[in-house]
Design an enzyme around this catalytic site. Structure first.
Site, PDB file in Angstrom:
ATOM      1  CE  LYS A 108       2.039 -14.760  -2.649  1.00  0.00           C
ATOM      2  NZ  LYS A 108       0.638 -14.734  -2.298  1.00  0.00           N
ATOM      3  CD  GLU A 117       8.307  -2.423 -11.067  1.00  0.00           C
ATOM      4  OE1 GLU A 117       8.719  -3.750 -11.050  1.00  0.00           O
ATOM      5  OE2 GLU A 117       6.956  -2.369 -11.621  1.00  0.00           O
ATOM      6  N   GLY A 131       0.439 -10.220  -1.236  1.00  0.00           N
ATOM      7  CA  GLY A 131       0.608  -9.139  -1.253  1.00  0.00           C
ATOM      8  C   GLY A 131       0.087  -7.855  -0.549  1.00  0.00           C
ATOM      9  NE  ARG A 132      -4.971  -6.892  -3.137  1.00  0.00           N
ATOM     10  CZ  ARG A 132      -5.062  -7.656  -4.139  1.00  0.00           C
ATOM     11  NH1 ARG A 132      -4.130  -7.825  -4.317  1.00  0.00           N
ATOM     12  NH2 ARG A 132      -6.215  -8.859  -4.547  1.00  0.00           N
ATOM     13  CD  GLU A 180      -2.745  -5.456  -6.620  1.00  0.00           C
ATOM     14  OE1 GLU A 180      -1.762  -4.390  -7.390  1.00  0.00           O
ATOM     15  OE2 GLU A 180      -2.174  -6.245  -5.142  1.00  0.00           O
ATOM     16  CG  HIS A 237      -6.581  25.150   4.007  1.00  0.00           C
ATOM     17  ND1 HIS A 237      -6.788  27.165   4.169  1.00  0.00           N
ATOM     18  CD2 HIS A 237      -6.635  24.433   5.008  1.00  0.00           C
ATOM     19  CE1 HIS A 237      -6.921  26.634   5.391  1.00  0.00           C
ATOM     20  NE2 HIS A 237      -6.376  25.400   6.450  1.00  0.00           N
ATOM     21  CE  LYS A 248       3.610  -7.239 -11.763  1.00  0.00           C
ATOM     22  NZ  LYS A 248       3.484  -8.142 -11.465  1.00  0.00           N
TER      23      LYS A 248
HETATM   24  O1  F6P Z   1       2.038  -5.484  -9.521  1.00  0.00           O
HETATM   25  C1  F6P Z   1       1.160  -6.119  -8.743  1.00  0.00           C
HETATM   26  C2  F6P Z   1       1.675  -6.978  -7.231  1.00  0.00           C
HETATM   27  O2  F6P Z   1       1.743  -8.139  -8.179  1.00  0.00           O
HETATM   28  C3  F6P Z   1       1.277  -5.838  -5.968  1.00  0.00           C
HETATM   29  O3  F6P Z   1      -0.098  -7.061  -6.241  1.00  0.00           O
HETATM   30  C4  F6P Z   1       2.755  -7.034  -4.997  1.00  0.00           C
HETATM   31  O4  F6P Z   1       1.882  -6.390  -3.756  1.00  0.00           O
HETATM   32  C5  F6P Z   1       3.625  -6.609  -5.685  1.00  0.00           C
HETATM   33  O5  F6P Z   1       3.064  -6.475  -7.195  1.00  0.00           O
HETATM   34  C6  F6P Z   1       4.458  -6.179  -5.563  1.00  0.00           C
HETATM   35  O6  F6P Z   1       4.679  -8.231  -6.075  1.00  0.00           O
HETATM   36  P1  F6P Z   1       6.150  -8.596  -4.906  1.00  0.00           P
HETATM   37  O7  F6P Z   1       6.205  -8.863  -3.671  1.00  0.00           O
HETATM   38  O8  F6P Z   1       6.226 -10.264  -5.466  1.00  0.00           O
HETATM   39  O9  F6P Z   1       7.546  -8.570  -5.428  1.00  0.00           O
END
Ligand code: F6P
Length: 511
Positions: free
Chosen positions: A198, A204, A257-258, A343, A374, A484
């Protein structure tokens, strides 16, 4: 809504006598009927599908339901729900609406129109790729994290068990092993990279994306950035990063995002299953939007589920809730729900910044049946923690083997709910099952793309309803920021750290 309005209702709810599930069933012959309902919907070109929601094995009864309906009124549920679909500022800390509903046709005219245009743009790119416009595409490495990965991963996994048009690998972890594993499974000359973020700034994702480009280059792909598609609400940043505008699929900032699977973040799903199935997924979600929007009180499925969630977490002190899908295709659903619920609702302050007056989101966990039986069900049947459980299963099988498989799967699922509730007395304490342990059942006719969309939308709205009942904002996530920032400071060596962290940095040879 003021917290004193809801506090008074909570006091009334707290005073209601706790009855056992056995007593509740014995006292009301219509209990199953009262606490179950079927939500049916038509999927264009695909007939009728439906889900049976059975909340009768929870401790909700008429008195509690009256109380929770009063709580919803006191909390301003109807107004909050209207604001959600009308593009109101339901995310006050970021001053934003939450328009994920518009992505599937539920929202203001302007938002739905914008979403349709974005979807059409995605459809054209998907179609062009299927027709060879970007050369041979056998694999897609989808790079994203959190909401930019969990939804696509779940949907691709659920919907491509029979057939996939493109082989999708979702990579989220910055641990290079994850990316290496995807590289090992892909032919670089026939691989596209989707960078899903987003913000287009997440460490990452941007680190993995740079390494994926390098991999293409090192493996003889002449124009690596020509193999990249960007899925983002920050197209300017994607352009700066080197993605050509024709391969940027934007989505609105107001889609969280979610909650973004329905937007261009769903590109890998569309590429793997085709636009028709992607649109069917949106249609299933829209059917649940309509139900959620138009149904009142206890007959509103997601709201009823939220009543039970609130009952167990606030009145019975349950710190977790478990979800077991009796369907391999939903193996990733617990992971998805963890982000959606924890979240969104793992907060300590209300939407107007005051401390909450009760517990917020429980810890969501789960797995697939029958495997989980199990492994972890011992604790559910005889442990000291009360864990409300959701079971999810499909009447139509996902496999073509002897129907005995599916029959046994469903019977195991139903047996667990029955055993948790009834228990079995024994003089031998080790063999005694106390029973009176709650579960809810979501039994769908057929787990196709539309039903997957419906199931996810059901949980989105359940999460929203829980947030409204607790008075919190489910659409921000400031809790993830501090870690972060500290990771960045550790990387740059700036800032003061505690002795334990300093020692760990030294032990790992990082300073
Ligand atoms: O670290 C949390 C977060 O902001 C989530 O809410 C989001 O889905 C994820 O990181 C990834 O963010 P982006 O889509 O901006 O890379």
């Amino acid at each position: 809504m003021t917290s004193s309005d809801t506090s008074a209702v909570w006091e009334r709810l707290q005073a209601i006598e706790t009855r056992t599930l056995g007593d509740l069933f014995a006292a009301d012959a219509d209990r199953v009927e009262k606490l179950s309902q079927r939500i049916e919907f038509e999927v264009p070109g695909d007939g009728t599908n439906g889900m049976l929601l059975d909340w009768s094995k929870t401790h909700l009864d008429d008195g509690l339901l009256d109380g929770f309906e009063a709580l919803a009124d006191a909390a301003g549920f109807a107004e909050a729900r209207e604001a959600l679909f009308a593009g109101g500022i339901v995310n006050p800390t970021e001053g934003r609406p939450a328009t994920h509903g518009a992505m599937r046709g539920s929202g203001t005219e302007a938002d739905v129109e914008e979403a349709e245009a974005l979807l059409a743009r995605m459809g054209m790119l998907v179609e062009a790729i299927h027709q060879g416009a970007l050369g041979e595409v056998k694999h897609l490495i989808h790079i994203g994290i959190g909401g930019s990965a969990l939804g696509p991963d779940l949907a691709v996994d659920a919907l491509t068990r029979d057939l996939k048009l493109v082989d999708v690998h979702v990579v989220s972890n910055i641990d290079g092993l994850a990316l290496e594993q995807a590289f090992a499974a892909c032919d670089p000359a026939a691989t596209l990279i989707a960078v899903a973020s987003k913000t287009f700034t997440t460490t990452e994702t941007m680190t993995n994306a740079a390494s994926a480009l390098k991999w293409l280059e090192e493996n003889g792909v002449s124009d690596p950035s020509g193999r990249v598609v960007a899925l983002t609400a920050n197209p300017e940043r994607a352009v700066e990063w080197g993605v050509d505008e024709t391969r940027i699929l934007p989505f609105p900032e107001s889609v969280g995002g979610r909650y973004s699977l329905w937007s261009s973040i769903g590109f890998p799903v569309a590429l793997a299953v085709g636009m028709d199935d992607f649109r069917a997924m949106l249609a299933g979600a829209q059917a649940i939007d309509t139900h959620f929007r138009q149904t009142e009180g206890r007959t509103n499925g997601p709201l009823l589920a939220a009543f039970a969630d609130q009952y167990y977490s606030r009145l019975r002190g349950c710190q977790t809730r478990a979800v077991f899908a009796y369907d391999e295709r939903l193996a990733l659903l617990p992971d998805y729900l963890q982000q959606l619920e924890m979240e969104s609702n793992g907060k300590s302050v209300t939407a107007d910044g005051k401390p909450v007056d009760g517990p917020t989101a429980p810890i969501t966990w789960g797995g697939v049946g029958t495997d989980a039986q199990h492994a972890v069900f011992q604790l559910l049947h005889q442990g000291t923690h009360l864990v409300p459980v959701d079971f999810i299963a499909s009447i139509a099988p996902g496999d073509d083997l002897d129907p005995a498989h599916h029959k046994a799967l469903l019977m195991n699922c139903f047996a667990q709910g029955a055993a948790l509730m009834s228990g079995r007395k024994s003089h031998d304490p080790a063999r005694n099952y106390p029973g009176d342990r709650p579960s809810a059942m979501i039994l769908v006719d057929d787990l196709d793309a539309a039903m997957l969309g419906a199931l996810i939308a059901f949980h989105e709205h359940r999460t929203f309803a829980n947030a409204v009942l607790m008075g919190i904002n489910p659409f921000d996530q400031f809790g993830v920021e501090l870690g972060k920032e500290i990771a960045k400071q550790l990387g740059s060596g700036e800032g003061q750290f505690d002795p334990s962290t300093n020692a760990l940095m030294e032990a790992a040879g990082l300073r």
